[in-house]
Scaffold this motif. Sequence first.
Motif, PDB file in Angstrom:
ATOM      1  N   UNK A  49       0.839  -1.187   0.000  1.00 53.46           N
ATOM      2  CA  UNK A  49       0.000   0.000   0.000  1.00 53.46           C
ATOM      3  C   UNK A  49       0.885   1.251   0.000  1.00 53.46           C
ATOM      4  N   UNK A  50       1.219   1.779  -1.199  1.00 51.48           N
ATOM      5  CA  UNK A  50       2.175   2.883  -1.284  1.00 51.48           C
ATOM      6  C   UNK A  50       1.638   4.260  -0.916  1.00 51.48           C
ATOM      7  N   UNK A  51       0.373   4.366  -0.550  1.00 55.83           N
ATOM      8  CA  UNK A  51      -0.176   5.653  -0.128  1.00 55.83           C
ATOM      9  C   UNK A  51      -1.502   5.963  -0.786  1.00 55.83           C
ATOM     10  N   UNK A  52      -2.295   6.750  -0.119  1.00 56.14           N
ATOM     11  CA  UNK A  52      -3.617   7.097  -0.633  1.00 56.14           C
ATOM     12  C   UNK A  52      -4.456   5.846  -0.830  1.00 56.14           C
ATOM     13  N   UNK A  53      -5.114   5.757  -1.966  1.00 57.37           N
ATOM     14  CA  UNK A  53      -5.933   4.586  -2.302  1.00 57.37           C
ATOM     15  C   UNK A  53      -5.181   3.612  -3.214  1.00 57.37           C
ATOM     16  N   UNK A  54      -3.881   3.859  -3.386  1.00 60.79           N
ATOM     17  CA  UNK A  54      -3.078   3.025  -4.287  1.00 60.79           C
ATOM     18  C   UNK A  54      -2.812   1.658  -3.662  1.00 60.79           C
ATOM     19  N   UNK A  92       2.222  -4.349 -10.447  1.00 64.01           N
ATOM     20  CA  UNK A  92       1.129  -3.628 -11.084  1.00 64.01           C
ATOM     21  C   UNK A  92       0.495  -2.706 -10.048  1.00 64.01           C
ATOM     22  N   UNK A  93       0.416  -1.435 -10.401  1.00 59.81           N
ATOM     23  CA  UNK A  93      -0.170  -0.440  -9.518  1.00 59.81           C
ATOM     24  C   UNK A  93      -1.636  -0.218  -9.879  1.00 59.81           C
ATOM     25  N   UNK A  94      -2.485  -0.122  -8.869  1.00 56.88           N
ATOM     26  CA  UNK A  94      -3.874   0.270  -9.066  1.00 56.88           C
ATOM     27  C   UNK A  94      -4.157   1.486  -8.196  1.00 56.88           C
ATOM     28  N   UNK A  95      -5.212   2.180  -8.523  1.00 59.40           N
ATOM     29  CA  UNK A  95      -5.652   3.342  -7.758  1.00 59.40           C
ATOM     30  C   UNK A  95      -7.170   3.377  -7.877  1.00 59.40           C
ATOM     31  N   UNK A  96      -7.789   4.238  -7.148  1.00 61.14           N
ATOM     32  CA  UNK A  96      -9.218   4.462  -7.276  1.00 61.14           C
ATOM     33  C   UNK A  96      -9.434   5.752  -8.066  1.00 61.14           C
ATOM     34  N   UNK A  97     -10.600   5.884  -8.642  1.00 63.51           N
ATOM     35  CA  UNK A  97     -10.928   7.110  -9.362  1.00 63.51           C
ATOM     36  C   UNK A  97     -10.986   8.272  -8.375  1.00 63.51           C
ATOM     37  N   UNK A  98     -10.917   9.472  -8.890  1.00 69.89           N
ATOM     38  CA  UNK A  98     -11.034  10.664  -8.047  1.00 69.89           C
ATOM     39  C   UNK A  98     -12.389  10.640  -7.339  1.00 69.89           C
ATOM     40  N   UNK A  99     -13.425  10.227  -8.065  1.00 73.48           N
ATOM     41  CA  UNK A  99     -14.775  10.131  -7.501  1.00 73.48           C
ATOM     42  C   UNK A  99     -14.826   9.183  -6.301  1.00 73.48           C
ATOM     43  N   UNK A 131     -12.256   8.701  -4.230  1.00 74.40           N
ATOM     44  CA  UNK A 131     -11.293   9.110  -3.225  1.00 74.40           C
ATOM     45  C   UNK A 131      -9.833   8.889  -3.591  1.00 74.40           C
ATOM     46  N   UNK A 132      -9.574   8.362  -4.783  1.00 75.40           N
ATOM     47  CA  UNK A 132      -8.194   8.160  -5.218  1.00 75.40           C
ATOM     48  C   UNK A 132      -7.719   9.320  -6.072  1.00 75.40           C
ATOM     49  N   UNK A 133      -6.572   9.132  -6.690  1.00 82.82           N
ATOM     50  CA  UNK A 133      -6.010  10.151  -7.576  1.00 82.82           C
ATOM     51  C   UNK A 133      -6.324   9.867  -9.042  1.00 82.82           C
ATOM     52  N   UNK A 134      -6.874   8.695  -9.335  1.00 86.22           N
ATOM     53  CA  UNK A 134      -7.127   8.326 -10.721  1.00 86.22           C
ATOM     54  C   UNK A 134      -5.839   8.135 -11.503  1.00 86.22           C
ATOM     55  N   UNK A 135      -4.753   7.774 -10.807  1.00 87.52           N
ATOM     56  CA  UNK A 135      -3.428   7.674 -11.427  1.00 87.52           C
ATOM     57  C   UNK A 135      -3.146   6.320 -12.065  1.00 87.52           C
ATOM     58  N   UNK A 136      -4.000   5.354 -11.818  1.00 85.02           N
ATOM     59  CA  UNK A 136      -3.818   3.999 -12.349  1.00 85.02           C
ATOM     60  C   UNK A 136      -5.205   3.363 -12.445  1.00 85.02           C
ATOM     61  N   UNK A 137      -5.316   2.265 -13.177  1.00 84.69           N
ATOM     62  CA  UNK A 137      -6.632   1.622 -13.284  1.00 84.69           C
ATOM     63  C   UNK A 137      -7.129   1.120 -11.928  1.00 84.69           C
ATOM     64  N   UNK A 138      -8.442   1.110 -11.780  1.00 82.93           N
ATOM     65  CA  UNK A 138      -9.045   0.498 -10.605  1.00 82.93           C
ATOM     66  C   UNK A 138      -8.931  -1.019 -10.749  1.00 82.93           C
ATOM     67  N   UNK A 139      -8.851  -1.769  -9.642  1.00 81.25           N
ATOM     68  CA  UNK A 139      -8.670  -3.215  -9.730  1.00 81.25           C
ATOM     69  C   UNK A 139      -9.715  -3.925 -10.604  1.00 81.25           C
TER      70      UNK A 139
END
Length: 132
Positions: free
Chosen positions: A10-15, A25-32, A34-42
């Motif tokens: 868990x590198x930080x935020x919602x990542x 492989x990095x994933x993130x959540x959409x801005x909507x 609560x994530x940064x939208x920096x990578x695909x959602x799982x």
Amino acid sequence: MESMRIDVKFPGGKKVLADFGDMAILTDQSVKSGGEGSAPEPGRLFFAAVAACLGHYALAFCQNRTIDTQGLRVSVRCEPDARTKLIGTVEIEVALPPGFPEKYREAVVRAVEACWVKKHFEHPPLFSVRAI
């Protein structure tokens, strides 16, 4: 196939980082969400893996027969089920390249249907979760 281990970090935020040892492989959540939208959602990454596998089988079919792959395309459309809120239908279209031999039309469909990732839907693994 050999055993596979994936360690999740868990590198930080919602990542969330899925580490295979030799790659990650990095994933993130959409801005909507609560994530940064920096990578695909799982969930998107999950179906992207299905699509990539289907594409691999289409590509390998053509390459093994020295069929030109210029214009070969696989499209995957995931439709949600209103009742379960999960993906209920997956539609796969294989756009064949110009000059694709007619005699292979049904065979390429069978090849794509043999996708290793897709087969896991037909024969799902057993999941076991425990806290240690």
